[in-house]
Design a protein around this motif. Structure first.
Motif, PDB file in Angstrom:
ATOM      1  N   ALA A   1       0.827  -1.206   0.000  1.00 46.55           N
ATOM      2  CA  ALA A   1       0.000   0.000   0.000  1.00 46.55           C
ATOM      3  C   ALA A   1       0.863   1.258   0.000  1.00 46.55           C
ATOM      4  CB  ALA A   1      -0.938  -0.009   1.210  1.00 46.55           C
ATOM      5  N   GLU A   2       1.940   1.239   0.765  1.00 50.70           N
ATOM      6  CA  GLU A   2       2.821   2.407   0.810  1.00 50.70           C
ATOM      7  C   GLU A   2       3.544   2.608  -0.523  1.00 50.70           C
ATOM      8  OE1 GLU A   2       6.319   4.590   3.344  1.00 50.70           O
ATOM      9  OE2 GLU A   2       5.647   2.620   4.011  1.00 50.70           O
ATOM     10  N   VAL A   3       4.003   1.534  -1.131  1.00 52.48           N
ATOM     11  CA  VAL A   3       4.661   1.636  -2.438  1.00 52.48           C
ATOM     12  C   VAL A   3       3.695   2.246  -3.459  1.00 52.48           C
ATOM     13  CG1 VAL A   3       5.538   0.263  -4.381  1.00 52.48           C
ATOM     14  CG2 VAL A   3       6.365  -0.184  -2.064  1.00 52.48           C
ATOM     15  N   MET A   4       2.460   1.770  -3.458  1.00 54.15           N
ATOM     16  CA  MET A   4       1.453   2.303  -4.391  1.00 54.15           C
ATOM     17  C   MET A   4       1.205   3.786  -4.135  1.00 54.15           C
ATOM     18  SD  MET A   4      -1.219  -0.843  -4.208  1.00 54.15           S
ATOM     19  CE  MET A   4      -2.064  -0.884  -5.745  1.00 54.15           C
ATOM     20  N   SER A   5       1.061   4.145  -2.886  1.00 51.53           N
ATOM     21  CA  SER A   5       0.778   5.533  -2.527  1.00 51.53           C
ATOM     22  C   SER A   5       1.936   6.445  -2.910  1.00 51.53           C
ATOM     23  CB  SER A   5       0.497   5.650  -1.027  1.00 51.53           C
ATOM     24  OG  SER A   5      -0.635   4.897  -0.681  1.00 51.53           O
ATOM     25  N   ARG A   6       3.141   6.032  -2.579  1.00 48.66           N
ATOM     26  CA  ARG A   6       4.320   6.840  -2.917  1.00 48.66           C
ATOM     27  C   ARG A   6       4.451   7.013  -4.424  1.00 48.66           C
ATOM     28  NH1 ARG A   6       7.006   8.628   0.991  1.00 48.66           N
ATOM     29  NH2 ARG A   6       7.075   7.561   2.977  1.00 48.66           N
ATOM     30  N   ALA A   7       4.237   5.947  -5.160  1.00 46.54           N
ATOM     31  CA  ALA A   7       4.339   6.027  -6.620  1.00 46.54           C
ATOM     32  C   ALA A   7       3.331   7.033  -7.166  1.00 46.54           C
ATOM     33  CB  ALA A   7       4.113   4.652  -7.247  1.00 46.54           C
ATOM     34  N   TYR A   8       2.113   6.975  -6.672  1.00 48.51           N
ATOM     35  CA  TYR A   8       1.072   7.887  -7.161  1.00 48.51           C
ATOM     36  C   TYR A   8       1.435   9.337  -6.862  1.00 48.51           C
ATOM     37  CZ  TYR A   8      -3.361  10.078  -8.107  1.00 48.51           C
ATOM     38  OH  TYR A   8      -4.325  10.909  -8.638  1.00 48.51           O
ATOM     39  N   PHE A   9       1.725   9.640  -5.612  1.00 50.77           N
ATOM     40  CA  PHE A   9       1.948  11.041  -5.237  1.00 50.77           C
ATOM     41  C   PHE A   9       3.298  11.572  -5.703  1.00 50.77           C
ATOM     42  CE2 PHE A   9      -1.559  10.040  -2.349  1.00 50.77           C
ATOM     43  CZ  PHE A   9      -2.417  11.066  -2.721  1.00 50.77           C
ATOM     44  N   ASN A  10       4.318  10.727  -5.751  1.00 52.92           N
ATOM     45  CA  ASN A  10       5.601  11.190  -6.279  1.00 52.92           C
ATOM     46  C   ASN A  10       5.476  11.522  -7.759  1.00 52.92           C
ATOM     47  OD1 ASN A  10       6.846  10.995  -3.800  1.00 52.92           O
ATOM     48  ND2 ASN A  10       7.772   9.004  -4.223  1.00 52.92           N
ATOM     49  N   CYS A  11       4.760  10.690  -8.492  1.00 52.78           N
ATOM     50  CA  CYS A  11       4.549  10.970  -9.910  1.00 52.78           C
ATOM     51  C   CYS A  11       3.743  12.247 -10.075  1.00 52.78           C
ATOM     52  CB  CYS A  11       3.847   9.802 -10.587  1.00 52.78           C
ATOM     53  SG  CYS A  11       3.726  10.016 -12.370  1.00 52.78           S
TER      54      CYS A  11
ATOM     55  N   ASP B   1       3.380  14.086   2.084  1.00 55.37           N
ATOM     56  CA  ASP B   1       3.593  13.030   3.091  1.00 55.37           C
ATOM     57  C   ASP B   1       2.292  12.637   3.779  1.00 55.37           C
ATOM     58  OD1 ASP B   1       6.303  12.799   2.557  1.00 55.37           O
ATOM     59  OD2 ASP B   1       6.892  14.165   4.172  1.00 55.37           O
ATOM     60  N   ASP B   2       1.466  13.621   4.113  1.00 57.06           N
ATOM     61  CA  ASP B   2       0.176  13.308   4.746  1.00 57.06           C
ATOM     62  C   ASP B   2      -0.749  12.578   3.777  1.00 57.06           C
ATOM     63  OD1 ASP B   2       0.986  14.405   7.151  1.00 57.06           O
ATOM     64  OD2 ASP B   2      -0.096  16.301   6.868  1.00 57.06           O
ATOM     65  N   ALA B   3      -0.718  12.976   2.513  1.00 55.46           N
ATOM     66  CA  ALA B   3      -1.547  12.305   1.507  1.00 55.46           C
ATOM     67  C   ALA B   3      -1.082  10.861   1.309  1.00 55.46           C
ATOM     68  CB  ALA B   3      -1.512  13.080   0.194  1.00 55.46           C
ATOM     69  N   ILE B   4       0.222  10.654   1.268  1.00 60.33           N
ATOM     70  CA  ILE B   4       0.752   9.287   1.134  1.00 60.33           C
ATOM     71  C   ILE B   4       0.306   8.434   2.325  1.00 60.33           C
ATOM     72  CG2 ILE B   4       2.882   7.908   1.241  1.00 60.33           C
ATOM     73  CD1 ILE B   4       4.207  10.158  -0.448  1.00 60.33           C
ATOM     74  N   ALA B   5       0.420   8.979   3.536  1.00 62.90           N
ATOM     75  CA  ALA B   5       0.011   8.232   4.734  1.00 62.90           C
ATOM     76  C   ALA B   5      -1.479   7.895   4.697  1.00 62.90           C
ATOM     77  CB  ALA B   5       0.351   9.026   5.990  1.00 62.90           C
ATOM     78  N   ALA B   6      -2.288   8.863   4.289  1.00 67.34           N
ATOM     79  CA  ALA B   6      -3.738   8.632   4.245  1.00 67.34           C
ATOM     80  C   ALA B   6      -4.099   7.582   3.199  1.00 67.34           C
ATOM     81  CB  ALA B   6      -4.466   9.947   3.955  1.00 67.34           C
ATOM     82  N   LEU B   7      -3.509   7.687   2.007  1.00 67.08           N
ATOM     83  CA  LEU B   7      -3.823   6.713   0.961  1.00 67.08           C
ATOM     84  C   LEU B   7      -3.299   5.328   1.332  1.00 67.08           C
ATOM     85  CD1 LEU B   7      -5.155   6.198  -1.767  1.00 67.08           C
ATOM     86  CD2 LEU B   7      -2.967   6.783  -2.847  1.00 67.08           C
ATOM     87  N   THR B   8      -2.143   5.255   1.952  1.00 73.01           N
ATOM     88  CA  THR B   8      -1.599   3.962   2.382  1.00 73.01           C
ATOM     89  C   THR B   8      -2.571   3.278   3.339  1.00 73.01           C
ATOM     90  OG1 THR B   8       0.691   4.711   2.117  1.00 73.01           O
ATOM     91  CG2 THR B   8       0.316   2.867   3.631  1.00 73.01           C
ATOM     92  N   THR B   9      -3.084   4.039   4.297  1.00 70.98           N
ATOM     93  CA  THR B   9      -4.045   3.487   5.262  1.00 70.98           C
ATOM     94  C   THR B   9      -5.322   3.034   4.554  1.00 70.98           C
ATOM     95  OG1 THR B   9      -3.162   4.886   7.006  1.00 70.98           O
ATOM     96  CG2 THR B   9      -5.376   4.008   7.344  1.00 70.98           C
ATOM     97  N   MET B  10      -5.796   3.859   3.623  1.00 67.35           N
ATOM     98  CA  MET B  10      -7.020   3.489   2.889  1.00 67.35           C
ATOM     99  C   MET B  10      -6.835   2.196   2.104  1.00 67.35           C
ATOM    100  SD  MET B  10      -8.356   7.146   1.424  1.00 67.35           S
ATOM    101  CE  MET B  10      -9.735   6.384   0.566  1.00 67.35           C
ATOM    102  N   ILE B  11      -5.721   2.087   1.387  1.00 69.21           N
ATOM    103  CA  ILE B  11      -5.477   0.887   0.577  1.00 69.21           C
ATOM    104  C   ILE B  11      -5.372  -0.340   1.475  1.00 69.21           C
ATOM    105  CG2 ILE B  11      -3.800  -0.280  -0.913  1.00 69.21           C
ATOM    106  CD1 ILE B  11      -3.108   2.537  -2.060  1.00 69.21           C
TER     107      ILE B  11
END
Length: 187
Positions: A86-96, A173-183
């Protein structure tokens, strides 16, 4: 612009189109302004894109291809536990999203109501969902249909959070954390 093979010239024109959107906004992007900025004749620009929506769609497709490429790359060797996936997915989305700037939302807004844009966005969501489903499948007891629907919802949430980061209402960073938790909780 010197004489280049057709596909290379098209890619350079898309580069220039994205630069215009980045610096002046999507409203400034027309086939005429692209031709002038790129140093080519109007017929060359029309030959490649036919219409302004065609140009905008080509630019948007370039951005979407980068999103998908980054997600695939990030998940090429997925971690073994759900939270890490979930964290890898979130980071990829927001970093891109951060790397590519505001061009995507600007182009998307310029094409609102376009049937072609709606079809392109549906195809992109389908591709994203397939990638997410493959990564999440080993960690979920849901059916593919259930998990796919949740992935669609997570992508909608990610887009909304990305918009919030762009206007400074939250941090990446907050968006990544929130999306990681959601996923992690949705899978």
């Amino acid at each position: 612009m010197t004489k280049l093979p057709r596909d290379q010239r098209r890619e350079l024109l898309i580069d220039q189109a994205l630069e215009i959107v980045r610096t002046e906004g999507a409203d400034a992007l027309t086939l005429a302004t692209l031709a002038a900025r790129a140093g080519v004749s109007r017929p060359v620009a029309y030959e490649h894109f036919t219409t302004r929506p065609g140009l905008l769609l080509a630019a948007f497709q370039r951005l979407e291809d980068r999103y998908v490429e980054q997600l695939r790359s990030a998940l090429s060797s997925p971690p073994s536990n759900l939270l890490a996936v979930a964290e890898v997915m979130s980071r990829a989305y927001f970093n891109c999203h951060a790397d590519l700037g505001a061009e995507g939302p600007a182009i998307s807004a310029a094409l609102k109501g376009s049937d072609e844009m709606a079809a392109q966005q549906r195809a992109m969501v389908g591709e994203y969902v397939a990638i997410m489903l493959k990564a999440l499948r080993p960690h979920s007891r849901l059916t593919d249909e259930q998990l796919s629907l949740r992935c669609i919802g997570m992508l909608g949430a990610a887009e909304a959070m990305a918009n919030e980061t762009q206007v400074g209402k939250t941090t990446v960073d907050d968006a990544i954390a929130a999306l990681t938790t959601m996923i992690a909780s949705a899978a």
